[in-house]
Design an enzyme around this catalytic site. Structure first.
Site, mmCIF file in Angstrom:
data_model
loop_
_atom_site.group_PDB
_atom_site.id
_atom_site.type_symbol
_atom_site.label_atom_id
_atom_site.label_comp_id
_atom_site.label_asym_id
_atom_site.label_seq_id
_atom_site.Cartn_x
_atom_site.Cartn_y
_atom_site.Cartn_z
ATOM 1 N N THR A 1 0.866 -1.186 0.000
ATOM 2 C CA THR A 1 0.000 0.000 0.000
ATOM 3 C C THR A 1 0.899 1.231 0.000
ATOM 4 O O THR A 1 1.400 1.644 -1.038
ATOM 5 C CB THR A 1 -0.970 -0.011 1.202
ATOM 6 O OG1 THR A 1 -0.238 -0.257 2.405
ATOM 7 C CG2 THR A 1 -2.027 -1.080 1.033
ATOM 8 N N THR B 1 0.436 -9.296 12.635
ATOM 9 C CA THR B 1 1.253 -8.357 11.875
ATOM 10 C C THR B 1 0.418 -7.876 10.708
ATOM 11 O O THR B 1 -0.561 -8.509 10.352
ATOM 12 C CB THR B 1 2.558 -9.015 11.402
ATOM 13 O OG1 THR B 1 3.364 -8.025 10.781
ATOM 14 C CG2 THR B 1 2.313 -10.136 10.439
ATOM 15 N N GLU C 1 5.867 4.593 7.358
ATOM 16 C CA GLU C 1 5.391 5.705 6.542
ATOM 17 C C GLU C 1 6.169 6.985 6.827
ATOM 18 O O GLU C 1 6.256 7.435 7.970
ATOM 19 C CB GLU C 1 3.897 5.935 6.790
ATOM 20 C CG GLU C 1 3.037 4.891 6.109
ATOM 21 C CD GLU C 1 1.562 5.104 6.333
ATOM 22 O OE1 GLU C 1 0.778 4.536 5.558
ATOM 23 O OE2 GLU C 1 1.177 5.815 7.274
ATOM 24 N N ASN D 1 -0.683 10.590 5.813
ATOM 25 C CA ASN D 1 -1.926 10.227 6.488
ATOM 26 C C ASN D 1 -2.960 11.347 6.494
ATOM 27 O O ASN D 1 -4.124 11.104 6.794
ATOM 28 C CB ASN D 1 -1.620 9.768 7.919
ATOM 29 C CG ASN D 1 -0.998 8.394 7.924
ATOM 30 O OD1 ASN D 1 -1.691 7.391 7.772
ATOM 31 N ND2 ASN D 1 0.321 8.323 8.070
#
Length: 428
Positions: A155, A192, A278, A423
């Site tokens: 992703t 996970t 991220e 985000n």
């Protein structure tokens, strides 16, 4: 040599009898790379799984937990883009349809198909796009398809993540392979992000489950990127027995050899997840030595790397020892602050996207460390040296205690401006 580990190429298709594929089904507008993956064993496997501790669970998690209740599976179908979480009865039917179209194409029972989804929560998966392309996924299955599959589950990941190990067991060569995705919403407890482990080892479902639950405690459960436990965390393992070793049915030497190999593989995968957090610019590893017990050692290490203040200090290359002691203090784990020392060191090659050599990744960090806390008291230290160490892309925080003999590790990353950017507009 019995039990000696070698890291090899091949990911989930390294073990005998496994093939994989990745394909672009067009699930989410704007994505051009593979968005769906398929993993298949030529033989029905013993299987086990571990799942998110979040009370809000994706429909794919609910479905797969039910599928694995009998300890058997033969294939896994995975989509990215939409998580199939908070999607109600329609989402439950989507998970079922994903299994059904996969089983029909492969000629196996739908009760033997693991289903996973990841992406945006609260929106329906356009399952018809997967159904329309399932034949393409099946036709692309190959031993070389492991990389395409690992890309197909990404992703916000910037790197595909896979690994494999080989070892001798009972006179037979056994292999374990893995691929995973995970970059944000990562704070793992009993699971996970999405991780698929395959092996040709002959081992019972009961012992697979035991090994998986033991292994996660010192590997995946010691990872935190942002403190958020996902609705979709899923870790599954398939064992088809094609290596030909005597089946492991009980604890003993063979089980310990298998568990040791699984731990080595899972540690590398855990570190890969942390390194690719991220927006991250640094991999941060924390080691706690001399703790009262292993639970305290791991818990203290994880509390340090999950602290936003510590993570921000790592981004700013600031050797702020007070933040480390503070995180330890509110962790809830017992330790003696007056016998606590803290050191920083950097990885020898300075890279967070580390390469896994055939003998593993044990010797990552330089012996040229700097002590910033001694017996609970902050020290005057060379600020320039500290900044140089913290400028590395891979940093170790070493904490030594005098409470016992236990050692534990945890892995995370720094907190950067890019994390907020990613985000802040994740759904767009």
């Amino acid at each position: 040599m019995e039990g000696k580990l070698t890291f090899i190429e091949g990911g989930v298709t390294a073990p005998l009898g496994f093939t994989a594929s990745g394909y672009h089904c067009g699930i989410k507008a704007g994505r051009e790379k593979n968005d769906t993956a398929l993993v298949y064993s030529e033989k029905l496997c013993n299987a086990a799984g571990v799942f998110t501790s979040n009370r809000v669970k994706a429909e794919s998690v609910k479905y797969t937990k039910k599928i694995l209740s009998n300890g058997k599976a033969q294939a896994a179908i995975v989509n990215v883009g939409y998580a199939n979480a908070c999607t109600g009865e329609q989402g439950a039917q989507v998970a079922k349809r994903m299994a059904q179209c996969t089983s029909k194409e492969l000629g196996i029972s739908s009760d033997d198909v693991i289903v996973c989804s990841t992406g945006i929560i609260g929106q329906q998966v356009p399952v018809e796009k997967i159904e329309a392309n399932i034949s393409n996924l099946k036709n692309a299955l190959s031993k070389e398809g492991h990389k395409d599959a690992s890309i197909g589950i990404m992703t916000t990941d910037t790197q595909n993540k896979e690994c494999a190990v080989q070892f001798e067991l009972g006179g037979k060569t056994v292999k374990i392979g893995a691929m995973c995705k995970g970059s944000g919403m990562i704070h793992i407890n009993m699971g996970t992000m999405l991780c698929f482990v395959t092996t040709d080892c002959a081992i019972s479902s009961k012992m697979l489950d035991k090994a998986l639950h033991e292994s996660i405690l010192g590997t995946y459960n010691c990872v935190s990127v942002d403190g958020d436990t996902s609705t979709n965390d899923t870790l599954t393992i398939l064992a088809n027995g094609l290596a030909g070793n005597k089946e492991i049915k009980n604890a003993g030497k063979d089980y310990e050899i298998f568990l040791n190999a699984l731990n080595a593989l899972n540690k590398v995968m855990a570190m890969k997840i942390a390194a690719d957090g991220e927006g991250a610019s640094r991999l941060v590893e924390c080691t706690v030595r001399g703790a009262k017990n292993i639970t305290a050692a791991r818990g203290l290490a994880k509390e340090i790397i999950r602290s936003n203040l510590v993570k921000a200090a790592m981004f700013g290359r600031d050797a702020n020892c007070g933040r480390i002691l503070c995180a330890m203090g509110y962790s809830g784990f017992e330790f003696n602050p007056d016998k606590t020392c803290v050191y920083f060191s950097s990885r020898v090659d300075g890279k967070r996207y580390f390469e896994v050599k055939s003998d593993g990744v044990e010797s990552l960090y330089s012996d040229d460390s700097i002590e910033v806390v001694h017996n609970g008291v902050g020290l005057s230290f060379d600020e320039d040296k500290a900044e140089k160490i913290l400028s590395s892309e891979a940093i170790e925080i070493l904490v030594t205690l005098e409470d016992g003999k236990a050692e534990g590790q945890a892995w995370g990353c720094d907190l950067t401006y890019d994390y907020v950017k990613i985000n802040g507009d994740y759904r767009s």
